[in-house]
Design a protein around this motif. Structure first.
Motif, PDB file in Angstrom:
ATOM      1  N   LYS A 187       0.830  -1.206   0.000  1.00 11.74           N
ATOM      2  CA  LYS A 187       0.000   0.000   0.000  1.00 11.74           C
ATOM      3  C   LYS A 187       0.862   1.253   0.000  1.00 11.74           C
ATOM      4  CE  LYS A 187      -4.097  -1.915   2.280  1.00 11.74           C
ATOM      5  NZ  LYS A 187      -4.976  -1.843   3.488  1.00 11.74           N
ATOM      6  N   ALA A 188       1.975   1.197   0.723  1.00  7.33           N
ATOM      7  CA  ALA A 188       2.858   2.364   0.811  1.00  7.33           C
ATOM      8  C   ALA A 188       3.669   2.563  -0.466  1.00  7.33           C
ATOM      9  CB  ALA A 188       3.796   2.224   2.007  1.00  7.33           C
ATOM     10  N   SER A 189       3.984   1.467  -1.155  1.00  4.86           N
ATOM     11  CA  SER A 189       4.809   1.562  -2.375  1.00  4.86           C
ATOM     12  C   SER A 189       4.118   0.805  -3.507  1.00  4.86           C
ATOM     13  CB  SER A 189       6.205   0.983  -2.127  1.00  4.86           C
ATOM     14  OG  SER A 189       6.831   1.593  -1.015  1.00  4.86           O
ATOM     15  N   PRO A 190       3.012   1.305  -4.010  1.00  8.32           N
ATOM     16  CA  PRO A 190       2.228   0.561  -5.016  1.00  8.32           C
ATOM     17  C   PRO A 190       2.959   0.355  -6.332  1.00  8.32           C
ATOM     18  CG  PRO A 190       1.399   2.791  -4.775  1.00  8.32           C
ATOM     19  CD  PRO A 190       2.396   2.599  -3.684  1.00  8.32           C
ATOM     20  N   GLU A 191       3.967   1.158  -6.620  1.00 15.22           N
ATOM     21  CA  GLU A 191       4.695   1.041  -7.884  1.00 15.22           C
ATOM     22  C   GLU A 191       5.942   0.172  -7.772  1.00 15.22           C
ATOM     23  OE1 GLU A 191       3.361   2.210 -10.596  1.00 15.22           O
ATOM     24  OE2 GLU A 191       1.717   3.063  -9.430  1.00 15.22           O
ATOM     25  N   ALA A 192       6.278  -0.255  -6.570  1.00 14.97           N
ATOM     26  CA  ALA A 192       7.492  -1.052  -6.379  1.00 14.97           C
ATOM     27  C   ALA A 192       7.343  -2.416  -7.039  1.00 14.97           C
ATOM     28  CB  ALA A 192       7.782  -1.198  -4.896  1.00 14.97           C
ATOM     29  N   ARG A 193       8.490  -2.980  -7.434  1.00 17.00           N
ATOM     30  CA  ARG A 193       8.485  -4.282  -8.094  1.00 17.00           C
ATOM     31  C   ARG A 193       9.177  -5.354  -7.250  1.00 17.00           C
ATOM     32  NH1 ARG A 193       6.918  -3.860 -13.233  1.00 17.00           N
ATOM     33  NH2 ARG A 193       7.906  -5.824 -13.832  1.00 17.00           N
ATOM     34  N   TYR A 194       9.841  -4.906  -6.185  1.00 18.86           N
ATOM     35  CA  TYR A 194      10.537  -5.865  -5.315  1.00 18.86           C
ATOM     36  C   TYR A 194      10.209  -5.521  -3.861  1.00 18.86           C
ATOM     37  CZ  TYR A 194      14.235  -8.251  -2.765  1.00 18.86           C
ATOM     38  OH  TYR A 194      14.938  -9.031  -1.875  1.00 18.86           O
TER      39      TYR A 194
END
Length: 264
Positions: free
Chosen positions: A243-250
């Motif tokens: 939720k805090a980093s919706p664009e993260a991939r790892y």
């Protein structure tokens, strides 16, 4: 003196011999007990005949419920219920054992008598949580780590289990220490802790060692989970991290108190 008369002699003889013996009668209470005992014997004999000898209480039908992948016909064939036998004599434990042995997909089975003529087979099938690819087929693994069936097509929504343990060094040592079955159970433990929203997007679990398990999600996203320990804490942390980093991939939740994310 004149001698005694014949009548007098008869009276004296009767007096000396006493009164005639009375007939021995059975007390009423004992008579009642005897009658009841005979009645019970007759009733018992009749009950045994009805249960075992008559045609009134014999197996005529076998019903099956609870199947999903298996068919009722498969279950009936594996159960091999003795149709025509007295219902009371059917060995329900033996039927259950046959079903478990012949159909490993069955997790729980309840064999019940349905009077007067039926046997009911209530089946609960195992649900796969992971798939292990074997040649062109897939081996289904349930939430207890039991490999219960081999299918030609992968069920939808069930992630693949990838054991990459053939590499040298610590990974090979992990395999020697824990064994493949233990590592599979650890992967199952991880699969059971994944948040529902993440589980829907999980395509594979990769096991490199006991404490190096990762999730491959749709869209090329990866989660480093670590071992199966502290699964609930890792699930909560992963949900918050996504939720805090919706664009993260790892995402790394192997240490839930020090999570990390990267990539976009």
């Amino acid at each position: 003196m004149a001698g005694s008369t014949t009548a007098e002699r008869g009276e004296r003889q009767q007096e000396s011999s006493g009164p005639p013996p009375a007939r021995r009668l059975i007390p009423p209470r004992l008579r009642t007990i005897i009658i009841l005992a005979v009645a019970l014997v007759l009733v018992g004999a009749g009950s045994v005949w009805v249960l075992y000898g008559s045609n009134w209480l014999r197996v005529e039908r076998v019903s099956v419920s609870g199947t999903r992948i298996l068919t009722p016909a498969e279950v009936r064939e594996a159960a091999d219920v003795p149709v025509g036998a007295p219902l009371i004599s059917v060995d329900t434990d033996a039927i259950e054992a046959r079903l478990r042995r012949k159909l490993p997909r069955i997790d729980v089975v309840d064999v019940v008598r349905s009077w007067p003529h039926g046997i009911g087979l209530k089946v609960t099938e195992r649900t796969p949580v992971l798939l292990v690819q074997k040649g062109g087929n897939f081996v289904e693994v349930d939430d207890e780590g039991v490999r219960f069936a081999t299918v030609s097509e992968a069920p939808k929504g069930v992630p693949a289990l990838e054991l990459t343990l053939s590499q040298p060094g610590s990974r090979a040592a992990s395999l020697r220490r824990f064994g493949e079955d233990r590592l599979v159970r650890e992967a199952v433990r991880v699969a059971g802790a994944i948040p529902a929203a993440v589980a829907q997007r999980t395509q594979a679990l990769k096991v490199r060692s006991y404490d190096e398990i990762s999730l491959e999600l749709s869209g090329g996203r990866t989660v480093s989970w670590g071992s199966g320990e502290k699964g609930a804490a890792k699930a909560r942390t992963l949900t918050a991290l996504m939720k805090a980093s919706p664009e993260a991939r790892y995402f790394d939740v192997s240490v839930p108190t020090a999570p990390a994310s990267s990539g976009s």
